[in-house]
Design an enzyme around this catalytic site. Sequence first.
Site, PDB file in Angstrom:
ATOM      1  N   ARG A 165       0.826  -1.219   0.000  1.00 54.83           N
ATOM      2  CA  ARG A 165       0.000   0.000   0.000  1.00 54.83           C
ATOM      3  C   ARG A 165       0.862   1.273   0.000  1.00 54.83           C
ATOM      4  O   ARG A 165       0.573   2.246   0.696  1.00 54.83           O
ATOM      5  CB  ARG A 165      -0.944   0.043   1.218  1.00 54.83           C
ATOM      6  N   SER A 239     -10.557   2.360   4.484  1.00 50.48           N
ATOM      7  CA  SER A 239      -9.788   2.265   5.740  1.00 50.48           C
ATOM      8  C   SER A 239      -9.368   3.664   6.176  1.00 50.48           C
ATOM      9  O   SER A 239      -8.545   4.299   5.513  1.00 50.48           O
ATOM     10  CB  SER A 239      -8.540   1.412   5.542  1.00 50.48           C
ATOM     11  N   GLU A 335      -5.089   7.180   7.834  1.00 52.80           N
ATOM     12  CA  GLU A 335      -4.572   6.685   6.548  1.00 52.80           C
ATOM     13  C   GLU A 335      -4.957   7.615   5.400  1.00 52.80           C
ATOM     14  O   GLU A 335      -4.176   7.850   4.479  1.00 52.80           O
ATOM     15  CB  GLU A 335      -5.185   5.286   6.308  1.00 52.80           C
TER      16      GLU A 335
END
Length: 340
Positions: A165, A239, A335
Amino acid sequence: MEIKKNIDLKDYLTMKIGGKAAYLVDITNKNDVVDVMNWVEEHQMKFFVLGGGSNTLAKDEGFDGIIIHNMIKGIEKTDEDSISATYRVGAGEVLDHFIHFTIQHDLSGMEAMSMIPGTIGATPVQNVGAYGQEIADTFVELTAYDTLTKAFVTLSKKDLHFSYRNSVLKHEAWGRYIICDVTVRLHKSSPKPPFYAQVQQLLDKQHVRDYTPQVIREAVIQIRTNKLPDPHLIPNSGSFFKNSVITTDQLNELNKEFPDLKGFVVDEKHVKISTGWLIDQSGLKGQKIGHMRVHDKNALVLTNVDAQSYHDLASAREIIKAKVFERFGITIEQEVLEIA
Ligand SMILES: Cc1cc2nc3c(=O)[nH]c(=O)nc-3n(C[C@H](O)[C@H](O)[C@H](O)COP(=O)(O)OP(=O)(O)OC[C@H]3O[C@@H](n4cnc5c(N)ncnc54)[C@H](O)[C@@H]3O)c2cc1C
């Protein structure tokens, strides 16, 4: 190319929160990129590149610059042999529409990424992925406008330093490139096991043995539909928090009280732990906090119930961070990126 003024950012972000952008422009081709960057230079303006807005937040004060809304479309086959087909895809193509296209052509490599919101142009930024596949697996190269050198460049996989990621585009090169297209190589062969455990379990339950890209896509869509809120119905940014990195000593200490807490090795001294687990164990899963809610199936996801402002979101975020810190002594981090 029309430069619009005073635009509500919340209409462009899946969290449906945020003030106004002074200017916004929809770009549909490379010439638009050059034109808008000339305008940016002429007006000494800040700029921010936006795709589907599914991983981006805006503050209440909005953005005193121009949003470059990437709508460059197009899917073009650039190469083909007996085992693979290579496509150059416009950065503004919706990722899931392109994955649907690959399935229709019986190509594999991106089917497990089905239903991830957003555009293909944003996928290299955080090496988007899910259920055992990530864009780095099929990525060949991208074309981007380099706002430093003022020229179009081709960046290869090597240039982007993909990791979990993550890529240089999320860190040292964040905001530097305007990605215009992404080239991916798909396979003509069927997807091969082992698949991600949850996917395999579902396939076994359904007695599926003929593993086609289509069946993997359907399984992933079924799993995601049950686990994640649809941003079209319930505003969210996926997320919201990062998984947390702590020291091995911290984990050993925590394991005395919480033997269930698992750590995944990062390096000799650090482990990654599930922030969703921390939030859940702090009693927050499914809870409404002010105008936001911690999703009841995935505690990493924060949904917008009836928040009108970034301030509402930030209040809920700080309460969650404080509760987790109080219980575990760990500071969790956001995030989702913010327009700045
Ligand atoms: C319900 C939900 C589920 C999700 N599930 C996943 C998942 O399973 N896996 C996963 O990895 N992510 C997931 N995400 C996060 C999100 O879908 C991805 O990060 C996606 O790549 C964002 O695409 P976007 O076009 O919406 O990007 P945006 O939010 O518009 O932009 C994200 C970042 O990329 C930059 N960017 C976008 N387009 C360009 C461009 N053309 N050139 C340069 N920079 C650009 C922006 O400046 C910004 O920094 C999920 C989000 C939601 C809401």
